[in-house]
Design an enzyme around this catalytic site. Structure first.
Site, PDB file in Angstrom:
ATOM      1  N   CYS A   1       0.843  -1.202   0.000  1.00  0.00           N
ATOM      2  CA  CYS A   1       0.000   0.000   0.000  1.00  0.00           C
ATOM      3  C   CYS A   1       0.882   1.259   0.000  1.00  0.00           C
ATOM      4  O   CYS A   1       1.601   1.493  -0.957  1.00  0.00           O
ATOM      5  CB  CYS A   1      -0.967  -0.042   1.178  1.00  0.00           C
ATOM      6  SG  CYS A   1      -2.319   1.123   1.024  1.00  0.00           S
TER       7      CYS A   1
ATOM      8  N   HIS B   1      -3.622  -5.087   0.159  1.00  0.00           N
ATOM      9  CA  HIS B   1      -3.053  -5.621   1.395  1.00  0.00           C
ATOM     10  C   HIS B   1      -3.160  -7.143   1.404  1.00  0.00           C
ATOM     11  O   HIS B   1      -4.222  -7.665   1.747  1.00  0.00           O
ATOM     12  CB  HIS B   1      -3.818  -5.080   2.608  1.00  0.00           C
ATOM     13  CG  HIS B   1      -3.590  -3.627   2.849  1.00  0.00           C
ATOM     14  ND1 HIS B   1      -2.642  -3.160   3.725  1.00  0.00           N
ATOM     15  CD2 HIS B   1      -4.173  -2.528   2.323  1.00  0.00           C
ATOM     16  CE1 HIS B   1      -2.644  -1.839   3.732  1.00  0.00           C
ATOM     17  NE2 HIS B   1      -3.574  -1.427   2.891  1.00  0.00           N
TER      18      HIS B   1
ATOM     19  N   GLU C   1      -2.045  -9.109   3.529  1.00  0.00           N
ATOM     20  CA  GLU C   1      -2.253  -9.544   4.923  1.00  0.00           C
ATOM     21  C   GLU C   1      -3.686  -9.313   5.372  1.00  0.00           C
ATOM     22  O   GLU C   1      -4.063  -9.681   6.480  1.00  0.00           O
ATOM     23  CB  GLU C   1      -1.265  -8.828   5.849  1.00  0.00           C
ATOM     24  CG  GLU C   1      -1.596  -7.389   6.234  1.00  0.00           C
ATOM     25  CD  GLU C   1      -1.316  -6.344   5.159  1.00  0.00           C
ATOM     26  OE1 GLU C   1      -1.096  -6.714   3.992  1.00  0.00           O
ATOM     27  OE2 GLU C   1      -1.351  -5.141   5.484  1.00  0.00           O
TER      28      GLU C   1
END
Lengths: 211, 278
Positions: free
Chosen positions: A89, A194, A196
């Protein structure tokens, strides 16, 4: 590579203070790697793989990364081309030359190109928050299997515009056009989304990147 | 076709998942981690955690919940309740929250939206607008529906947008917890007149109502509590500290009802109706 070797990879997550470190830390742990937090006053970057995560504004991110001349050590870490960095990001955006978020701010300049605010037809909602698909832009073999037909989580108002489109790994459609949603320039990797935070698809992508 | 996020909303009090009607009459439903984990595995696009009494008591106790939650849930977690200053935001983010939502303290001083969105990016800062309808007039409330504030919801939404909020969660207090459907005219008015994403909350009682609010308005997502939670209640055992209203939970446990995964079912239903969901 055997499992034993994999676990010896030294992974560090750079703490820019505005970051949400916890989620990427947990994701890497969950995959089964050892990972440590790298503060910007760290002198020797004794790692194989660094992750530059990102929440926050460009100017604040750059301010924190240039503290204690960390930016110089980071560039020294990356330039020989042996060790990998993954920017997520804002972390991906910081790898570029500059951004015009709030005011013109110089970035790390590792990838030629600029970060600009989304410019769309009037009706498009900004920030781009939510899940979206990615389309492979070139022969990115090691993204491939974990990317096709999957949706990833995006939260951003600004987009990277690499000068050399060949470094754009995937593109994503939003509003009325595509933007560059990930980059690969040799050992430098960046994702606008993202991994994650993208459920199982994201975890699988991280796995393939860390291999 | 725009993409729609389905967001389970978990209200927390004393470490327990609770649920009320019109934001009142709270009853204990179970252990929030078990619910959150189930929602993650069932394809939730995000988890919304709200500390219902934080503003009332001047606390914000959610951070330890958040850090425990994000250990094995890899979707965005948005957290709200009692966020009053930059320090609170920083604490929540460093506990693992991805986004923060603010209501009461923005009503006290809207500059908190500007300050925090400048530091953390506007996409990290979310606003909650609690709308209450009194004598056919829409007003907003703070402290989770406790205090009525004389502001027009649309004007307020525009102001929040102007000050840098990245998203608006629109709670219709009159519809909340009743499962009678959404306040479509209100949601329509707000979602068509501002640029940032609007998440509708309050009133989801069945899948058809969710489909209706998606089709008739311009929302980017739906936050749902009762419809998801009540389906799951029979699934989990709950032994923790018994603080609060346990009447409902005890009754359900004695009835031996089978649980239903309404999140999974809702997504399949929306997909079959050509809604773009994950």
């Amino acid at each position: 590579m055997s499992d034993k070797k994999i676990s010896k990879i030294k992974i560090g997550i750079i703490n820019l203070k505005t970051n949400n470190l916890y989620s990427i830390y947990n994701a890497i742990k969950n995959i089964g790697y050892n990972v440590s937090i790298v503060e910007t006053n760290t002198k020797y970057l004794n790692y194989d793989f660094l992750i530059l995560p990102g929440v926050g504004s460009y100017a604040k991110g750059m301010k924190n990364i240039t503290e204690n001349n960390f930016n110089k050590r980071l560039i020294d870490f990356i330039l020989p081309g042996e060790k990998k960095i993954l920017g997520i990001c804002l972390g991906m955006q910081l790898l570029f030359e500059n951004s015009n978020e709030f005011k013109m701010t110089k970035g790390l300049g590792l990838i030629k190109g600029k970060v600009k605010k989304f410019k769309f037809i009037q009706k498009t909602i900004i920030p781009h928050i939510g899940w979206n698909s990615v389309v492979l832009n070139n022969k990115m073999n090691y993204f491939k299997s974990s990317l096709i037909n999957k949706k990833f989580y995006f939260v951003h108002s600004y987009v990277c515009e690499p000068a050399d489109i060949n470094y754009c790994g995937t593109k994503t459609f939003y509003g009325n056009k595509y933007f560059c949603s990930s980059i690969i320039q040799k050992n430098i990797i960046g994702t606008q989304f993202h991994p994650e935070k993208s459920g199982k698809a994201g975890i699988n992508l991280l796995k393939s990147l860390l291999k | 076709m725009r993409f729609i996020r389905i967001i389970p909303k978990l209200d927390i009090k004393n470490g327990q998942l609770i649920k009320g009607i019109n934001l009142e009459g709270l009853r204990v439903l179970g252990n929030p981690f078990e619910f959150a984990k189930n929602y993650y595995e069932s394809g939730a696009d995000e988890i919304l955690y709200l500390d219902n009494v934080a503003t009332l008591y001047g606390t914000n106790n959610l951070s330890k919940f958040v850090s425990k939650t994000v250990k094995n849930i890899f979707i965005p977690v948005t957290v709200g309740g009692g966020i009053r200053n930059i320090k609170d935001v920083e604490m929540m983010l460093s506990s693992g929250a991805d986004r923060i939502c603010i209501n009461s303290s923005a009503i006290d001083d809207i500059n908190i939206i500007k300050k925090t969105s400048r530091i953390y990016g506007s996409s990290t800062i979310c606003s909650i607008i609690e709308v209450v309808k009194i004598k056919n007039k829409y007003l907003i409330t703070k402290s989770n529906g406790r205090d009525i504030v004389n502001k027009d919801p649309l004007e307020w939404a525009k102001k929040l947008e102007q000050f840098g909020t990245g998203e608006i969660i629109l709670t219709c207090v009159n519809h909340e917890g009743l499962r009678n459907g959404f306040d479509i005219p209100l949601i329509n008015k707000i979602s068509r007149n501002i640029k940032v994403p609007v998440i509708a909350h309050g009133g989801a009682g069945n899948f058809q109502q969710v489909l209706e609010v998606i089709k008739k308005t311009k929302i980017s997502g739906v936050a749902i509590a009762s419809l998801f939670h009540y389906g799951l209640v029979p699934k989990f055992k709950f032994k923790k500290n018994r603080i609060g209203n346990f009447n409902y939970l005890d009754r359900v446990k004695n009835l031996n009802i089978k649980h239903t995964n309404n999140l999974k079912k809702l997504k399949l239903f929306l997909k079959s109706n050509n809604i773009n969901v994950r």
